[in-house]
Design a protein around this motif. Sequence first.
Motif, PDB file in Angstrom:
ATOM      1  N   PHE A   1      -1.054   3.921   9.772  1.00 14.35           N
ATOM      2  CA  PHE A   1      -0.333   5.109  10.226  1.00 14.35           C
ATOM      3  C   PHE A   1       0.408   5.784   9.072  1.00 14.35           C
ATOM      4  O   PHE A   1       0.557   7.010   9.062  1.00 14.35           O
ATOM      5  CB  PHE A   1       0.602   4.758  11.379  1.00 14.35           C
ATOM      6  CG  PHE A   1      -0.104   4.717  12.712  1.00 14.35           C
ATOM      7  CD1 PHE A   1      -0.128   5.829  13.542  1.00 14.35           C
ATOM      8  CD2 PHE A   1      -0.781   3.578  13.126  1.00 14.35           C
ATOM      9  CE1 PHE A   1      -0.790   5.807  14.764  1.00 14.35           C
ATOM     10  CE2 PHE A   1      -1.445   3.538  14.344  1.00 14.35           C
ATOM     11  CZ  PHE A   1      -1.454   4.661  15.167  1.00 14.35           C
ATOM     12  N   CYS A   2       0.864   5.009   8.075  1.00 16.54           N
ATOM     13  CA  CYS A   2       1.419   5.625   6.871  1.00 16.54           C
ATOM     14  C   CYS A   2       0.351   6.456   6.164  1.00 16.54           C
ATOM     15  O   CYS A   2       0.631   7.561   5.662  1.00 16.54           O
ATOM     16  CB  CYS A   2       1.954   4.557   5.918  1.00 16.54           C
ATOM     17  SG  CYS A   2       3.475   3.756   6.465  1.00 16.54           S
TER      18      CYS A   2
ATOM     19  N   TRP B   1       0.977  -5.537   9.775  1.00 16.97           N
ATOM     20  CA  TRP B   1       1.243  -4.674   8.620  1.00 16.97           C
ATOM     21  C   TRP B   1       0.082  -3.702   8.397  1.00 16.97           C
ATOM     22  O   TRP B   1       0.284  -2.586   7.895  1.00 16.97           O
ATOM     23  CB  TRP B   1       1.500  -5.503   7.367  1.00 16.97           C
ATOM     24  CG  TRP B   1       2.892  -6.066   7.278  1.00 16.97           C
ATOM     25  CD1 TRP B   1       3.268  -7.384   7.303  1.00 16.97           C
ATOM     26  CD2 TRP B   1       4.108  -5.319   7.132  1.00 16.97           C
ATOM     27  NE1 TRP B   1       4.623  -7.504   7.194  1.00 16.97           N
ATOM     28  CE2 TRP B   1       5.178  -6.249   7.088  1.00 16.97           C
ATOM     29  CE3 TRP B   1       4.398  -3.956   7.042  1.00 16.97           C
ATOM     30  CZ2 TRP B   1       6.504  -5.860   6.948  1.00 16.97           C
ATOM     31  CZ3 TRP B   1       5.725  -3.567   6.916  1.00 16.97           C
ATOM     32  CH2 TRP B   1       6.755  -4.506   6.867  1.00 16.97           C
ATOM     33  N   PHE B   2      -1.132  -4.107   8.734  1.00 16.45           N
ATOM     34  CA  PHE B   2      -2.281  -3.206   8.635  1.00 16.45           C
ATOM     35  C   PHE B   2      -2.066  -1.976   9.516  1.00 16.45           C
ATOM     36  O   PHE B   2      -2.331  -0.840   9.101  1.00 16.45           O
ATOM     37  CB  PHE B   2      -3.563  -3.942   9.055  1.00 16.45           C
ATOM     38  CG  PHE B   2      -4.788  -3.069   9.104  1.00 16.45           C
ATOM     39  CD1 PHE B   2      -5.605  -2.927   7.995  1.00 16.45           C
ATOM     40  CD2 PHE B   2      -5.144  -2.383  10.266  1.00 16.45           C
ATOM     41  CE1 PHE B   2      -6.734  -2.115   8.030  1.00 16.45           C
ATOM     42  CE2 PHE B   2      -6.267  -1.578  10.321  1.00 16.45           C
ATOM     43  CZ  PHE B   2      -7.058  -1.442   9.197  1.00 16.45           C
ATOM     44  N   ILE B   3      -1.585  -2.195  10.731  1.00 16.99           N
ATOM     45  CA  ILE B   3      -1.334  -1.060  11.634  1.00 16.99           C
ATOM     46  C   ILE B   3      -0.293  -0.130  11.018  1.00 16.99           C
ATOM     47  O   ILE B   3      -0.459   1.100  10.998  1.00 16.99           O
ATOM     48  CB  ILE B   3      -0.880  -1.566  13.014  1.00 16.99           C
ATOM     49  CG1 ILE B   3      -2.000  -2.377  13.674  1.00 16.99           C
ATOM     50  CG2 ILE B   3      -0.458  -0.399  13.906  1.00 16.99           C
ATOM     51  CD1 ILE B   3      -1.609  -3.032  14.986  1.00 16.99           C
TER      52      ILE B   3
ATOM     53  N   LEU C   1       0.803  -1.231   0.000  1.00 17.40           N
ATOM     54  CA  LEU C   1       0.000   0.000   0.000  1.00 17.40           C
ATOM     55  C   LEU C   1       0.836   1.282   0.000  1.00 17.40           C
ATOM     56  O   LEU C   1       0.559   2.197  -0.789  1.00 17.40           O
ATOM     57  CB  LEU C   1      -0.981  -0.029   1.170  1.00 17.40           C
ATOM     58  CG  LEU C   1      -1.967   1.123   1.281  1.00 17.40           C
ATOM     59  CD1 LEU C   1      -3.306   0.625   1.831  1.00 17.40           C
ATOM     60  CD2 LEU C   1      -1.443   2.231   2.193  1.00 17.40           C
ATOM     61  N   PRO C   2       1.862   1.430   0.836  1.00 19.62           N
ATOM     62  CA  PRO C   2       2.624   2.688   0.802  1.00 19.62           C
ATOM     63  C   PRO C   2       3.261   2.965  -0.561  1.00 19.62           C
ATOM     64  O   PRO C   2       3.265   4.108  -1.021  1.00 19.62           O
ATOM     65  CB  PRO C   2       3.685   2.481   1.898  1.00 19.62           C
ATOM     66  CG  PRO C   2       3.060   1.513   2.850  1.00 19.62           C
ATOM     67  CD  PRO C   2       2.297   0.564   1.970  1.00 19.62           C
TER      68      PRO C   2
ATOM     69  N   LEU D   1       0.316   5.287  -1.791  1.00 19.41           N
ATOM     70  CA  LEU D   1       0.686   6.533  -1.121  1.00 19.41           C
ATOM     71  C   LEU D   1       1.819   7.259  -1.834  1.00 19.41           C
ATOM     72  O   LEU D   1       1.806   8.493  -1.916  1.00 19.41           O
ATOM     73  CB  LEU D   1       1.055   6.246   0.337  1.00 19.41           C
ATOM     74  CG  LEU D   1      -0.089   5.721   1.215  1.00 19.41           C
ATOM     75  CD1 LEU D   1       0.415   5.439   2.628  1.00 19.41           C
ATOM     76  CD2 LEU D   1      -1.261   6.695   1.241  1.00 19.41           C
ATOM     77  N   SER D   2       2.790   6.531  -2.362  1.00 24.43           N
ATOM     78  CA  SER D   2       3.902   7.200  -3.043  1.00 24.43           C
ATOM     79  C   SER D   2       3.443   7.863  -4.331  1.00 24.43           C
ATOM     80  O   SER D   2       4.141   8.728  -4.872  1.00 24.43           O
ATOM     81  CB  SER D   2       5.025   6.202  -3.346  1.00 24.43           C
ATOM     82  OG  SER D   2       4.652   5.310  -4.373  1.00 24.43           O
TER      83      SER D   2
END
Length: 644
Positions: A373-374, A367-369, A317-318, A322-323
């Motif tokens: 937070f990311c 990893w969800f946590i 996901l990041p 997000l990137s």
Amino acid sequence: MSLYSLETLGQLEGFVDREWLLTNHLGAFAASSVLGCNTRRYHGLLCAAIHPPVGRVMLLNRLAETMVLAGSNQRHELAVNQFDNVFHPQGQRYLQRFELDQTACWIYEVEGVKIRKELQILWMRNAVMLRYELSNVSRPMSLHVRPFVGFRDFHSLRHGREGQFDVKNTEHGVCIAQGQNNLWLRSAGCDQADGQWETSADWWMNHTYRRESERGLDDREDLFTPGCFNFNIQSDCVIELWASAEPLARPDWQGELDKRAAARPASEDLSTPRRKLQRAAEDFVVSRAQPDAKPGTTILAGYPWFADWGRDTMISLPGILLSRGKVREAGQVLGVFGRHISQGMIPNRFDDYTNQPHYNTVDASLWFIHAAFCFRDSGGDAELFTQELLPACQAIVEGYRKGTRFDIHMDDTDAMIIQGDAHTQLTWMDAKHGDTAFTPRQGKAVEINALWYHALCLLEQTHLAQRARAGFIKNFWISPWRGLADVVNGSTRDAAIRPNQIFAVSLANSPLDEDQRRAVVELVRRELLTPYGLRTLGKNEPGYHSHFRGTMAQRDQAYHNGTVWPWLLGPFIEAYLRVNMYAQHAVVQSRAWLAPLMAHLENDGCIGQIAEVFDAEEPYLPGGCFAQAWSVAEVLRMAAEVKL
């Protein structure tokens, strides 16, 4: 200009094993080799997602195009197929170039006539469209396009003349039906290309898929062909053909491309490498309805065979979202999984056929946590985070403290997470063949407890985090030369050198002191780093496998026992940058470490994608899924970090 262009110049070798992939945000895809020769059971021009993003059915396997020029009885066949050890026909003789971007494009030349064949899979539709542009037509000619269909689950193969196909020429086009599956075919030419459909049902037997042969699996398939589109051509012209799982009026070629472009973030300010990674990342982002039936988003783990897996999705996901500034979509992904939390666990996967969640992983929830937070730190919706994601994170920690499925629980003596029994494989190193687990990691696994400590810090559970930090050092630290133990199970300590220890440095909250962090990074660099990622086991360790080859059992045995995983390069580079305080020399070195995987996008495997795994030693051949989400995600995330 296309992002990727390969000069094939009529050659077979070197291109029959190069692959391409097109996706459409629905879970459907088109994929094959550069030459159009299907080398996997998963290759085809329309693998539809009947229950998005899963329920995938191979509807249109391939097309066979034949040209006949006036005054000649010679048939020029553009297709390439393998039957046993024979390639027939060998249309690669006419193929000059292959291009890939938003479409797949083949450029042929036959006796001076140029044929530009282009394919796109329609955005959010179980449909593909092909466009044939013929130029330099100096005499009348005919083009015959024959479809071949499988109508089977994409994991399966069709053998023999199974079932009865119903072929009808209707006002909506040619409809091919068998059971619950339907395929609609239509064509349109211009004034210079008069076309018509001719029903002429037949079977072609014994197609051979060489990649399945390599894996020791069933590698033969029989395909049904319902008939042929025939076009009489007088001069230069454009012909369009489309295939869909439901009746579909003639799509607008450019309008469909615009829909795809509109769904992608602007990237004019990015370097070419980043644009290529962004294109790769988008292939994994698909639609999945939320539990309340509202539109949602998820991330497929890999093509051609994976669906969305909780662990892979959260790790990816990041980088994937997000990137690239897709914060809203990241919130939807987290919402989909967060709303399926049960007993402190998010699903590890959703069933390919029923969409029901399965809970069989120890790390996906942690990893969800991290991902939640990311999302918050990337400017994600504060209300969503506060009202939904934060309570979900707290429920995970509480579930792990009290104990949940598979005997996952916190050991009260040292605040470490312990998991599993002799029959379960709950970490990412989960290869199992029958009852044989090739990397048994029951007990306290190093990356699980690094994630646990990280989660406690994020959730500001300070007292428990302090206990967990002390417990981590006591359990896992060995020495500056051996780094961290991989698993502690009672009085047994597995000191094999594996990459899992890198997460104790890469995560923002590390339980290690500065010297220990540096020692771990140096150990991993020295023992596990390759041009394409980290080995999963040190070369001098018992059970090490240098190559990922052979039958499924042999591959499973090597899967996490030496085989290189590109996604691990992300946490390694992040850890390296952290211990070097992001100094310029570390940034330059990190760019150099990313370079081979950037070259891989163009030079081998699936064009524009990064493979799941590589051999642990030269020549580092790619293997596994030809396109893997977390491989792309971590390379993209680090490319953004070092401004590649």
